[in-house]
Design an enzyme around this catalytic site. Structure first.
Site, PDB file in Angstrom:
ATOM      1  N   GLU A 167       3.493 -13.552  -6.169  1.00  0.00           N
ATOM      2  CA  GLU A 167       4.307 -13.471  -4.293  1.00  0.00           C
ATOM      3  C   GLU A 167       5.552 -14.813  -5.035  1.00  0.00           C
ATOM      4  OE1 GLU A 167       2.412 -16.269  -1.494  1.00  0.00           O
ATOM      5  OE2 GLU A 167       1.306 -14.417  -1.672  1.00  0.00           O
ATOM      6  N   GLU A 178       1.153   7.241   5.089  1.00  0.00           N
ATOM      7  CA  GLU A 178       0.441   7.804   5.895  1.00  0.00           C
ATOM      8  C   GLU A 178       1.370   8.794   6.882  1.00  0.00           C
ATOM      9  OE1 GLU A 178      -1.942   4.915   8.330  1.00  0.00           O
ATOM     10  OE2 GLU A 178      -3.215   5.862   7.190  1.00  0.00           O
TER      11      GLU A 178
END
Length: 275
Positions: A113, A82
């Site tokens: 992960e 953004e």
């Protein structure tokens, strides 16, 4: 070694969720969410130190990286993605990396992960250097992907920060600027996409917005470098120009079409502005 009873795994304060009415569910979730901002407030001194460190590096040409897995990784990518449309910066100024690669943004990648070496390989693909800053994001604070990335970054003289929701977390030990947001048990036990995720998003909002402001990517309180990618944003740009130059909307729109950004219009039409 990770704590045997992490804060993020504590039993919910609420029982028999499946017996609650819709109103009870919503109200109780909201009651828990109300606690988050106060927890974040307590970490402002630590966030401040991290922001100032990021700004000093980025002024020298450095970049900001977020690394995380699952929800934490997605929140980092959201914040990074953004910044270009909001502040008109290149998309390589702030970079979000998620365990498992871009496919993990939409769909979980099994065991991604747990690879302690992969984050550094992912970072190395960007030719990371000591000019850059790496922030590891993990609600539990014990994600191997993030721990390994931060550890290798420090070994290479790269400034590190961390955002976790678990006290005494392992990623805090690998961070120059650790931020621990102890939001307590989730409404749904262990569902860290809730309060933990909200607290992480709030902090990333604070970090990226403050960094961009301190790097001069706004004017007053306006996003004068925003990308004019749709009609709404073009109209917002027109209104900024009208307010600053005291001209009508038609002329403001013509100037915006000519110069392609609000900043460029203001600089061209008012040489006395300090932007």
């Amino acid at each position: 070694m990770a704590k045997t009873n992490p804060d993020t795994e504590q039993e919910s304060l609420y029982s028999n969720l499946d017996k609650m009415s819709t109103n009870e569910l919503l109200s109780n979730i909201n009651n828990e969410d109300k606690k988050v901002a106060d927890i974040v407030e307590k970490q402002i001194p630590n966030i401040e130190k991290l922001v100032d460190s990021i700004v000093s590096k980025m002024k020298l040409g450095g970049r900001l990286f977020y690394i995380g897995a699952g929800t934490s990784g997605r929140i980092g990518i959201l914040d990074a993605s953004e910044c270009p449309p909001t502040f008109g910066v290149p998309d390589n100024w702030i970079i979000g990396i998620i365990a498992g690669g871009d496919s993990a943004i939409r769909k979980a990648v099994e065991n991604a992960e747990d690879d302690i070496d992969q984050a550094w390989r992912d970072l190395s693909a960007y030719d990371i250097s000591s000019l850059d800053v790496v922030i590891g994001i993990a609600a539990s604070g014990n994600t191997p992907y993030v721990i390994g990335g931060l550890k290798k970054a420090r070994e290479n003289n790269i400034i590190t920060g961390s955002i976790s929701c678990n006290s005494e977390s392992l990623i805090s030990k690998e961070a120059d600027y650790p931020i621990e947001l102890i939001v307590g048990p989730e409404f749904l036990t262990g569902s860290t996409r809730m309060k933990a995720g909200t607290s992480q998003k709030l902090v990333l909002n604070m970090i990226s917005t403050s960094v961009m402001i301190k790097l001069g990517r706004i004017y007053g309180n306006k996003m004068i470098d925003m990308q004019l990618s749709n009609k709404k944003l073009v109209q917002r740009g027109v209104e900024m120009i009208v307010e600053e130059l005291h001209i009508d909307e038609k002329m403001a729109l013509e100037l915006l079409k000519k110069h392609k950004s609000v900043r460029a219009v203001l600089l061209a039409e008012n040489k006395n502005l300090e932007i």
